[in-house]
Design a protein around this motif. Sequence first.
Motif, PDB file in Angstrom:
ATOM      1  N   GLY A 108       0.786  -1.225   0.000  1.00 49.42           N
ATOM      2  CA  GLY A 108       0.000   0.000   0.000  1.00 49.42           C
ATOM      3  C   GLY A 108       0.818   1.275   0.000  1.00 49.42           C
ATOM      4  O   GLY A 108       0.268   2.379   0.002  1.00 49.42           O
ATOM      5  N   ARG A 109       2.134   1.164  -0.016  1.00 42.98           N
ATOM      6  CA  ARG A 109       3.020   2.323  -0.007  1.00 42.98           C
ATOM      7  C   ARG A 109       4.212   2.044  -0.927  1.00 42.98           C
ATOM      8  O   ARG A 109       4.640   0.910  -1.048  1.00 42.98           O
ATOM      9  N   GLN A 116      -1.941   3.945   0.169  1.00 45.57           N
ATOM     10  CA  GLN A 116      -2.323   4.585   1.424  1.00 45.57           C
ATOM     11  C   GLN A 116      -1.543   5.871   1.672  1.00 45.57           C
ATOM     12  O   GLN A 116      -1.749   6.531   2.696  1.00 45.57           O
ATOM     13  N   ALA A 117      -0.660   6.218   0.746  1.00 43.60           N
ATOM     14  CA  ALA A 117       0.138   7.446   0.847  1.00 43.60           C
ATOM     15  C   ALA A 117       0.658   7.785  -0.547  1.00 43.60           C
ATOM     16  O   ALA A 117       0.749   6.904  -1.417  1.00 43.60           O
ATOM     17  N   HIS A 140      -5.115   1.089  -4.055  1.00 40.45           N
ATOM     18  CA  HIS A 140      -4.429   0.369  -2.989  1.00 40.45           C
ATOM     19  C   HIS A 140      -3.441   1.259  -2.236  1.00 40.45           C
ATOM     20  O   HIS A 140      -2.938   0.863  -1.183  1.00 40.45           O
ATOM     21  N   ASP A 155       1.318   8.673   6.769  1.00 44.54           N
ATOM     22  CA  ASP A 155      -0.002   8.901   6.184  1.00 44.54           C
ATOM     23  C   ASP A 155      -0.957   7.743   6.475  1.00 44.54           C
ATOM     24  O   ASP A 155      -0.556   6.617   6.651  1.00 44.54           O
TER      25      ASP A 155
END
Length: 347
Positions: A278-279, A309-310, A307, A347
Motif C-alpha cells: 500500500g506504499r 495509502q500514501a 491500494h 499517512d
Amino acid sequence: MSDQAVQTTGSAPMTMIQALRSAMDVMLERDDNVVIFGEDVGYFGGVFRCTDGLQAKYGKQRVFDAPISESGIAGAAIGMAAYGLRPVAEIQFADYIYPAYDQIVSEAARLRYRSGGMFTSPLVFRTPCGGGIYGGQTHSQSPEAIFAHVAGLRTVMPSNPYDAKGLLIASIENDDPVIFLEPKRLYNGPFDGHHDRPVTAWSKHADNVVPEGYYSVPLDKAAVVREGQAVTILTYGTTVWVAQAAAEDAGIDAEVIDLRSLWPLDLDAIVASVKKTGRCIVLHEATRTCGFGAELVALVQEHCFYHLQAPVERVTGWDTPYPHAQEWDYFPGPARVIDAMHRVLED
C-alpha cells in the motif's frame, strides 16, 4: 539465486568485473559469432579490466580495440549485427555514449521494424555508469532514462555479480539491441549501501557466488531481494544495496524490488508488491526530473491507485550537473531513504 542455472561447472565467489568477464568468456567459447570490441578492451583488457585476458585466449579477430570514436563503434556494431555477428561493444564510460546516441536510436533500435523483420540487431552496448570513483561530470552519469524511452531497445542494469553474468549472457543471446549499464560502485565491492561501512562477508553473499559455466537470467523479470509488508522500494543497480541498508538501519519492514531490467519492465512484480504494502518509494541515483523513477511513479499510480495509502515518494540524485566535490552528498543514501519511509508511513 532463484533463476535457473544450467550447464554449470561449479561456483565461486566473484566480483562483478569477474562475473562480466566470465559471461563474455562463456559466450565467446559457445558462439563463434560473438565478438568483443571497444576502446582499450583488447591487449589492455579494458579500463576496468573487464575483458582482461580475453584477447590472449580468443585472438585479435574476436577481441579487438577500436578507435576513440563512439559513433564509429556503434555504427560498426550495428553493421556486424545486421550481417549475422553478435557484437558486444564497450563504451568506456556511459558519459561517452552520447556521440553514438543517433546511431543507437535511429539505426539499431529501428532496424527490425524498418526492414520488416529481414534484419535484426543482436548487439550489446556495455558501459560503466554512475559515480563512486570521483570521476566528475564526464565519468559519472546515469543515462538509463534516455534509453528506456526508446522503442526497440532493451535497457538492463544489474546489482550483483550473479545477475550481471546471467543478464549479460541473456543480452548477448537476445536478437534485439541491449544497453547494458554496469554500476561502477559495484564493480569490485564491497558495498552495503553506506559510504564508510565495509562488507566483511561480501564474498559469502549468495548473489556473489557465481556459477562458472553457462546460465542466464531473464531480461524481463524483477527480483524481490528483501520481502516486507510495510512499504515497497522500487530500485535497481547500486541503490538496491542502499535500499536494503536503509530498511535494516531503520528497522522497517520494507520490501525491496530489484528491477534488473528497466525495459522491458516486470510490471506484474511491481503491482503485486505495491498492492500488498500500500506504499511505494522509487529510488535511483540519476537526477530526479524525467528520471526513470517518473515512469515508475506513473505506472504505480495507474495500476495501484486504489491500494495506495500514501503518495508515492521519489529519492534520487539532484537536478544539477554532476557535483564532483559533493559526490557522496549527491548520492541518495540510506538517511534520505529512511526519511522517505517515515513520510509514507505517517499517512
